[in-house]
Design a protein around this motif. Structure first.
Motif, PDB file in Angstrom:
ATOM      1  N   UNK A  72     -24.224 -20.143 -43.494  1.00 39.51           N
ATOM      2  CA  UNK A  72     -23.823 -19.030 -44.360  1.00 39.51           C
ATOM      3  C   UNK A  72     -24.217 -17.688 -43.758  1.00 39.51           C
ATOM      4  N   UNK A  73     -25.058 -17.729 -42.711  1.00 40.63           N
ATOM      5  CA  UNK A  73     -25.484 -16.515 -42.023  1.00 40.63           C
ATOM      6  C   UNK A  73     -25.489 -16.788 -40.515  1.00 40.63           C
ATOM      7  N   UNK A  74     -24.908 -15.826 -39.734  1.00 37.79           N
ATOM      8  CA  UNK A  74     -24.880 -15.955 -38.274  1.00 37.79           C
ATOM      9  C   UNK A  74     -25.091 -14.588 -37.637  1.00 37.79           C
ATOM     10  N   UNK A  75     -25.386 -14.597 -36.355  1.00 36.81           N
ATOM     11  CA  UNK A  75     -25.422 -13.372 -35.571  1.00 36.81           C
ATOM     12  C   UNK A  75     -23.987 -13.058 -35.145  1.00 36.81           C
ATOM     13  N   UNK A  76     -23.694 -11.798 -34.855  1.00 35.12           N
ATOM     14  CA  UNK A  76     -22.350 -11.425 -34.399  1.00 35.12           C
ATOM     15  C   UNK A  76     -21.976 -12.251 -33.172  1.00 35.12           C
ATOM     16  N   UNK A  77     -20.786 -12.796 -33.181  1.00 33.79           N
ATOM     17  CA  UNK A  77     -20.182 -13.600 -32.115  1.00 33.79           C
ATOM     18  C   UNK A  77     -20.879 -14.930 -31.881  1.00 33.79           C
ATOM     19  N   UNK A  78     -21.710 -15.371 -32.825  1.00 29.40           N
ATOM     20  CA  UNK A  78     -22.336 -16.692 -32.734  1.00 29.40           C
ATOM     21  C   UNK A  78     -21.348 -17.743 -33.254  1.00 29.40           C
ATOM     22  N   UNK A 129     -19.786  -7.217 -38.896  1.00 30.37           N
ATOM     23  CA  UNK A 129     -21.065  -7.454 -39.559  1.00 30.37           C
ATOM     24  C   UNK A 129     -20.940  -7.247 -41.061  1.00 30.37           C
ATOM     25  N   UNK A 130     -21.840  -7.913 -41.770  1.00 33.71           N
ATOM     26  CA  UNK A 130     -21.830  -7.843 -43.226  1.00 33.71           C
ATOM     27  C   UNK A 130     -21.267  -9.128 -43.817  1.00 33.71           C
ATOM     28  N   UNK A 131     -20.944  -9.061 -45.098  1.00 34.58           N
ATOM     29  CA  UNK A 131     -20.418 -10.218 -45.814  1.00 34.58           C
ATOM     30  C   UNK A 131     -18.928 -10.373 -45.490  1.00 34.58           C
ATOM     31  N   UNK A 132     -18.561 -11.521 -44.944  1.00 37.45           N
ATOM     32  CA  UNK A 132     -17.171 -11.812 -44.580  1.00 37.45           C
ATOM     33  C   UNK A 132     -16.588 -12.816 -45.565  1.00 37.45           C
ATOM     34  N   UNK A 133     -15.482 -12.437 -46.223  1.00 35.76           N
ATOM     35  CA  UNK A 133     -14.750 -13.362 -47.086  1.00 35.76           C
ATOM     36  C   UNK A 133     -13.710 -14.060 -46.227  1.00 35.76           C
ATOM     37  N   UNK A 134     -13.721 -15.385 -46.264  1.00 33.73           N
ATOM     38  CA  UNK A 134     -12.857 -16.183 -45.406  1.00 33.73           C
ATOM     39  C   UNK A 134     -12.139 -17.250 -46.222  1.00 33.73           C
ATOM     40  N   UNK A 135     -11.040 -17.754 -45.662  1.00 32.05           N
ATOM     41  CA  UNK A 135     -10.342 -18.900 -46.237  1.00 32.05           C
ATOM     42  C   UNK A 135      -9.532 -19.569 -45.136  1.00 32.05           C
ATOM     43  N   UNK A 136      -9.146 -20.809 -45.380  1.00 31.38           N
ATOM     44  CA  UNK A 136      -8.294 -21.572 -44.466  1.00 31.38           C
ATOM     45  C   UNK A 136      -6.928 -21.700 -45.130  1.00 31.38           C
ATOM     46  N   UNK A 146     -14.601 -18.621 -49.117  1.00 27.93           N
ATOM     47  CA  UNK A 146     -16.022 -18.836 -48.844  1.00 27.93           C
ATOM     48  C   UNK A 146     -16.527 -17.624 -48.064  1.00 27.93           C
ATOM     49  N   UNK A 147     -17.846 -17.450 -48.024  1.00 28.39           N
ATOM     50  CA  UNK A 147     -18.401 -16.266 -47.365  1.00 28.39           C
ATOM     51  C   UNK A 147     -19.387 -16.662 -46.277  1.00 28.39           C
ATOM     52  N   UNK A 148     -19.424 -15.830 -45.251  1.00 31.92           N
ATOM     53  CA  UNK A 148     -20.390 -15.955 -44.166  1.00 31.92           C
ATOM     54  C   UNK A 148     -20.873 -14.538 -43.877  1.00 31.92           C
ATOM     55  N   UNK A 149     -22.203 -14.353 -43.864  1.00 31.19           N
ATOM     56  CA  UNK A 149     -22.778 -13.058 -43.549  1.00 31.19           C
ATOM     57  C   UNK A 149     -23.066 -12.983 -42.067  1.00 31.19           C
TER      58      UNK A 149
END
Length: 151
Positions: A72-78, A129-136, A146-149
């Motif tokens: 649910x949390x990653x570094x940029x480009x990880x 960076x920040x909270x990313x709202x995503x979907x497939x 779903x979200x990934x920060x």
């Protein structure tokens, strides 16, 4: 035009065969008298009943997609993974990642075909960076958001 009795019978036979061929191809025809029919009642043709065409599985059921990020949390480009399953989609259908940017869904260059069982696993790297709202998504079907920060 004068048509002999012999030619009238030939024309009636051709009309009857054409009607039968069309009827067998699934087209219901109303048989009635024609100018070439030897009898006043017209040819005696019974078309087979028209059977409804089967619906495709996608039309019969609504397609669904599930999506679960590995983190649910990653570094940029990880690199992280999004996995899930689909139902109502043809095996091998492509699923694609979308990200909400400025209120609109943007398709990202991250997609993968589903397996024969409808499963998928997609590698993802995000740079915003920040909270990313995503979907497939696939066609008209979309997973829940779903979200990934990203830090």
């Amino acid at each position: 035009m004068i048509v002999s009795k012999r030619n009238r019978l030939r024309l009636a036979a051709v009309a009857t065969l054409s009607t039968l061929a069309l009827g067998l191809a699934g087209t219901a025809l109303a048989a009635g008298p024609t100018a070439t029919d030897p009898s006043p009642a017209g040819p005696s043709v019974t078309a087979p009943p028209v059977t409804p065409q089967p619906t495709t599985p996608q039309a019969a059921t609504q397609a669904t997609i599930t999506a679960k990020p590995s983190v649910t949390t990653v570094q940029a480009w990880e690199l992280f993974r999004v996995t899930g399953t689909t139902t109502g989609l043809k095996a091998g259908s492509t699923v694609t990642l979308q990200q909400k940017q400025d209120g609109a869904w943007v398709t990202l260059p991250a997609s993968v075909p589903t397996t024969s069982s409808g499963a998928y696993s997609l590698g993802v790297k995000l740079g915003i960076t920040g909270l990313n709202e995503l979907r497939i998504v696939s066609g008209d079907a979309a997973s829940p958001v779903f979200t990934v920060t990203v830090h």
